[in-house]
Design a protein around this motif. Structure first.
Motif, mmCIF file in Angstrom:
data_model
loop_
_atom_site.group_PDB
_atom_site.id
_atom_site.type_symbol
_atom_site.label_atom_id
_atom_site.label_comp_id
_atom_site.label_asym_id
_atom_site.label_seq_id
_atom_site.Cartn_x
_atom_site.Cartn_y
_atom_site.Cartn_z
ATOM 1 N N ALA A 147 4.707 16.153 81.210
ATOM 2 C CA ALA A 147 5.790 16.832 80.483
ATOM 3 C C ALA A 147 5.413 17.095 79.033
ATOM 4 O O ALA A 147 5.680 18.178 78.496
ATOM 5 N N ALA A 148 4.786 16.109 78.383
ATOM 6 C CA ALA A 148 4.404 16.287 76.975
ATOM 7 C C ALA A 148 3.363 17.395 76.831
ATOM 8 O O ALA A 148 3.441 18.215 75.901
ATOM 9 N N SER A 149 2.396 17.425 77.751
ATOM 10 C CA SER A 149 1.355 18.456 77.657
ATOM 11 C C SER A 149 1.924 19.849 77.899
ATOM 12 O O SER A 149 1.508 20.825 77.269
ATOM 13 N N GLU A 163 3.076 36.904 68.850
ATOM 14 C CA GLU A 163 2.066 37.737 68.196
ATOM 15 C C GLU A 163 1.641 38.922 69.060
ATOM 16 O O GLU A 163 1.442 40.029 68.572
ATOM 17 N N LYS A 164 1.496 38.694 70.395
ATOM 18 C CA LYS A 164 0.874 39.698 71.260
ATOM 19 C C LYS A 164 1.832 40.353 72.245
ATOM 20 O O LYS A 164 1.428 41.221 73.014
ATOM 21 N N GLY A 165 3.097 39.896 72.253
ATOM 22 C CA GLY A 165 4.062 40.494 73.167
ATOM 23 C C GLY A 165 4.203 39.695 74.452
ATOM 24 O O GLY A 165 3.299 38.961 74.857
ATOM 25 N N HIS A 166 5.345 39.890 75.112
ATOM 26 C CA HIS A 166 5.652 39.104 76.306
ATOM 27 C C HIS A 166 4.833 39.524 77.516
ATOM 28 O O HIS A 166 4.771 38.796 78.511
ATOM 29 N N ASP A 167 4.209 40.693 77.467
ATOM 30 C CA ASP A 167 3.406 41.158 78.599
ATOM 31 C C ASP A 167 2.027 40.510 78.627
ATOM 32 O O ASP A 167 1.343 40.537 79.650
ATOM 33 N N ASN A 168 1.611 39.942 77.514
ATOM 34 C CA ASN A 168 0.312 39.265 77.472
ATOM 35 C C ASN A 168 0.412 37.957 78.253
ATOM 36 O O ASN A 168 1.358 37.189 78.070
ATOM 37 N N PRO A 169 -0.547 37.663 79.155
ATOM 38 C CA PRO A 169 -0.458 36.429 79.957
ATOM 39 C C PRO A 169 -0.554 35.158 79.118
ATOM 40 O O PRO A 169 -0.018 34.116 79.504
ATOM 41 N N CYS A 170 -1.248 35.227 77.979
ATOM 42 C CA CYS A 170 -1.369 34.061 77.079
ATOM 43 C C CYS A 170 -1.741 32.787 77.843
ATOM 44 O O CYS A 170 -1.038 31.763 77.780
ATOM 45 N N HIS A 171 -2.817 32.847 78.570
ATOM 46 C CA HIS A 171 -3.251 31.688 79.355
ATOM 47 C C HIS A 171 -3.585 30.510 78.439
ATOM 48 O O HIS A 171 -4.117 30.682 77.342
ATOM 49 N N ALA A 172 -3.271 29.326 78.908
ATOM 50 C CA ALA A 172 -3.588 28.100 78.157
ATOM 51 C C ALA A 172 -3.816 26.973 79.143
ATOM 52 O O ALA A 172 -3.270 26.972 80.248
ATOM 53 N N SER A 173 -4.652 26.037 78.760
ATOM 54 C CA SER A 173 -4.934 24.875 79.604
ATOM 55 C C SER A 173 -4.206 23.663 79.036
ATOM 56 O O SER A 173 -4.176 23.439 77.828
ATOM 57 N N SER A 174 -3.635 22.875 79.944
ATOM 58 C CA SER A 174 -2.902 21.681 79.522
ATOM 59 C C SER A 174 -3.819 20.480 79.309
ATOM 60 O O SER A 174 -3.396 19.463 78.760
ATOM 61 N N ASN A 175 -5.072 20.579 79.721
ATOM 62 C CA ASN A 175 -5.960 19.407 79.709
ATOM 63 C C ASN A 175 -6.167 18.839 78.308
ATOM 64 O O ASN A 175 -6.083 17.624 78.094
ATOM 65 N N MET A 176 -6.455 19.710 77.340
ATOM 66 C CA MET A 176 -6.694 19.238 75.990
ATOM 67 C C MET A 176 -5.446 18.562 75.419
ATOM 68 O O MET A 176 -5.525 17.544 74.723
ATOM 69 N N PHE A 177 -4.283 19.107 75.741
ATOM 70 C CA PHE A 177 -3.034 18.524 75.236
ATOM 71 C C PHE A 177 -2.762 17.160 75.870
ATOM 72 O O PHE A 177 -2.222 16.266 75.224
ATOM 73 N N ILE A 179 -5.079 15.096 76.751
ATOM 74 C CA ILE A 179 -6.008 14.185 76.074
ATOM 75 C C ILE A 179 -5.452 13.775 74.711
ATOM 76 O O ILE A 179 -5.501 12.601 74.329
ATOM 77 N N ILE A 180 -4.888 14.737 73.961
ATOM 78 C CA ILE A 180 -4.285 14.431 72.654
ATOM 79 C C ILE A 180 -3.149 13.425 72.817
ATOM 80 O O ILE A 180 -3.039 12.444 72.074
ATOM 81 N N PHE A 181 -2.286 13.652 73.815
ATOM 82 C CA PHE A 181 -1.172 12.742 74.083
ATOM 83 C C PHE A 181 -1.703 11.355 74.452
ATOM 84 O O PHE A 181 -1.198 10.330 73.981
ATOM 85 N N GLY A 182 -2.743 11.326 75.291
ATOM 86 C CA GLY A 182 -3.321 10.051 75.711
ATOM 87 C C GLY A 182 -3.901 9.260 74.551
ATOM 88 O O GLY A 182 -3.702 8.035 74.455
ATOM 89 N N PHE A 399 -5.576 1.814 80.945
ATOM 90 C CA PHE A 399 -4.372 2.282 81.637
ATOM 91 C C PHE A 399 -4.014 3.700 81.188
ATOM 92 O O PHE A 399 -3.745 4.582 82.022
ATOM 93 N N VAL A 400 -4.015 3.932 79.885
ATOM 94 C CA VAL A 400 -3.660 5.255 79.360
ATOM 95 C C VAL A 400 -4.671 6.301 79.829
ATOM 96 O O VAL A 400 -4.293 7.414 80.224
ATOM 97 N N VAL A 401 -5.943 5.949 79.815
ATOM 98 C CA VAL A 401 -6.978 6.881 80.270
ATOM 99 C C VAL A 401 -6.760 7.249 81.733
ATOM 100 O O VAL A 401 -6.838 8.425 82.124
ATOM 101 N N LEU A 402 -6.462 6.246 82.576
ATOM 102 C CA LEU A 402 -6.254 6.495 84.005
ATOM 103 C C LEU A 402 -5.054 7.409 84.238
ATOM 104 O O LEU A 402 -5.145 8.377 85.018
ATOM 105 N N THR A 403 -3.936 7.140 83.579
ATOM 106 C CA THR A 403 -2.754 7.996 83.766
ATOM 107 C C THR A 403 -3.013 9.415 83.265
ATOM 108 O O THR A 403 -2.516 10.387 83.849
#
Length: 488
Positions: A147-149, A163-177, A179-182, A399-403
């Motif tokens: 949820a946080a990511s 910035e680019k309009g709602h038609d832009n897919p604006c892809h993003a990966s949750s993985n880095m986020f 890791i930051i949360f972890g 534990f945090v790394v595993l989750t």
């Protein structure tokens, strides 16, 4: 010794209040610093207990309620939510009475949920309860990481859309986020005791009201813009989804609502922070539970209903990250920052009992190990220091790394929330509190009260099984098209 704050108590002899008074050189003054069980005097109040509960309850679950009501409709959705709130409040009052064995004012304290089950039920039920509780806490850590990511990713995408309009897919990966949360949770997990988290819970509770209020306000604005309420009496229409999907999604909605009320698994730990009688801890806890349940149910009804009214069948699975709302983007960013801050605190509130359990078990298993029992005083200032335990550092970090890794592999917010709610609701919120209360009050078998309590338990079991089936079906469907570590 109980499990809360386990790392702290391993290094200290089990002082009685009299021992403390002798060491202090002033009997009466020494006694004042400790409770009846020889532990440092508890300082929790109605308000700190309420803050802990609100932190645990108004979590990421509130964001899926518009979707849940969308599956059930205007009639069943609010009714189911009210039923869950009533059952949760009622069984929580039963559980609050089980904090002390025997007399509510002077009986032996049960420091955590498993201690209470051990005192009243014993046998195999203790191990069963421990497995369910700690597995659920582990799952909640995964759910909160996801949820946080998603909220952090939503901030990035919201700014991209602006910035680019709602038609832009604006892809993003949750993985880095994730890791930051972890990494953040690795640092905060070194806080040794539950009762030292009060400030984090208050901050988190404020954040939960912040993003819930923003979601509510945006829903109201959208309803006004639409010129009326969307949605139907029976929920999402067959045609928009298949009949089978309608069944699965309706069942999953039960799990989502159950997850939104899942705080019983840490209720005893919260109650153990309340200062000693009078009044009894049970009385204070019941008031805190009533206050928190009323407030959260009001917020849930408003956020869930207004979200459904705003989007109808298209209600997103996560109200503030599903991009039903695009503007004002800065307000969405504030809401998602509040979600992240709240989940940082909620993660700790839920995981501390699990941390303490493992540390108590390890200290009992290897009492001579300096790696497990030794604490290093790390100076913070000329007058303050922090006790760093190497075992706590290693185990909690692992534990945090595993989750975090599991969250990266299974980032299905709605399905995970539904499954967690389903698996934890009946055993921890209903079954064990009911069984312990029956033993404590010596309720005769087959009496009217006994039969009513058992019927309540069986009804909740049926709901739990149905919700679990619906959530598993959702996860299986998602896995068919999901590719790990890909941007969305």
């Amino acid at each position: 010794m109980g499990e809360n704050g386990a790392a702290k108590y391993y290094q200290q002899p089990a002082f009685t209040p009299m021992d403390v008074s002798i060491e202090a050189g002033n009997g009466h003054q020494g006694l004042k610093c400790y409770d009846d069980d020889g532990r440092l005097k508890r300082t929790g109040t109605l308000w700190t207990a309420s803050a802990h509960i609100v932190t645990a309850v108004i979590g990421s679950g509130v964001l899926s309620l518009a979707w849940a009501i969308g599956q059930l409709g205007w009639v069943a959705g609010p009714v189911v939510m009210l039923l869950f709130s009533f059952v949760t409040y009622y069984t929580s009052t039963l559980l609050a009475d089980c904090y002390r064995s025997g007399d509510l004012m002077t009986g032996k304290r049960n420091y955590n949920y498993t201690d209470a089950v051990h005192s009243y039920l014993g046998g195999i039920k203790v191990k069963l309860c421990g497995c369910i509780q700690y597995a659920n806490l582990f799952g909640v850590a995964i759910g909160y990481t996801i949820a946080a990511s998603i909220s952090m990713m939503a901030i990035k995408r919201s700014n991209c859309f602006h910035e680019k309009g709602h038609d832009n897919p604006c892809h993003a990966s949750s993985n880095m986020f994730m890791i930051i949360f972890g990494v953040t949770e690795i640092f905060l997990s070194q806080i040794p005791d539950f009762d030292q988290l009060w400030w984090l819970s208050i901050v988190a509770a404020i954040m939960s009201f912040t993003y819930s209020s923003i979601g509510l306000a945006l829903g109201i604005v959208q309803v006004v813009a639409n010129g009326g309420l969307k949605g139907s009496l029976t929920g999402i229409s067959i045609g928009v989804v298949s009949p089978t999907q309608k069944i699965w999604r309706s069942l999953q909605a039960f799990g989502d609502i159950a997850f939104a009320y899942s705080f019983s698994l840490v209720l005893i730990e919260i109650q153990d922070t309340i200062k000693a009688p009078p009044p009894s801890e049970a009385k204070v806890m019941k008031k805190a539970t009533l206050l928190s349940t009323v407030v959260t149910t009001l917020f849930y009804m408003l956020c869930g209903c207004m979200g459904y009214a705003a989007f109808g069948d298209e209600a997103p699975s996560n109200l503030l990250t599903g991009f039903g709302f695009y503007n004002p983007f800065w307000l969405l960013d504030i809401a998602n920052v509040a979600i992240v801050v709240h989940l940082v605190g909620a993660y700790q509130v839920f995981c501390q009992p699990l941390f303490a359990f493992i540390e108590k078990w390890a200290a009992k298993k290897w009492p001579e190990s300096t790696f497990i029992t030794k604490e290093i005083a790390v100076p913070l200032s000329s007058t303050k220091h922090f006790n760093l335990s190497l075992f706590r550092l290693v185990w909690r970090s692992a534990f945090v790394v595993l989750t975090t890794v599991i969250s990266m592999l299974l980032p299905f917010f709605n399905d995970v929330v539904g499954l967690l709610g389903a698996l934890g609701f009946w055993p921890l919120t209903v079954y064990f509190p009911v069984e312990m209360y029956i033993v404590q009050k010596k309720i005769p078998k087959w009496s009217t009260r006994w039969v009513c309590l058992q019927m309540l338990s069986l009804a909740c079991l049926a709901i739990t099984v149905a919700a679990a089936i619906g959530s598993v079906a959702g996860i299986v469907t998602d896995l068919k098209v999901y590719r790990p570590f890909k941007s969305s």
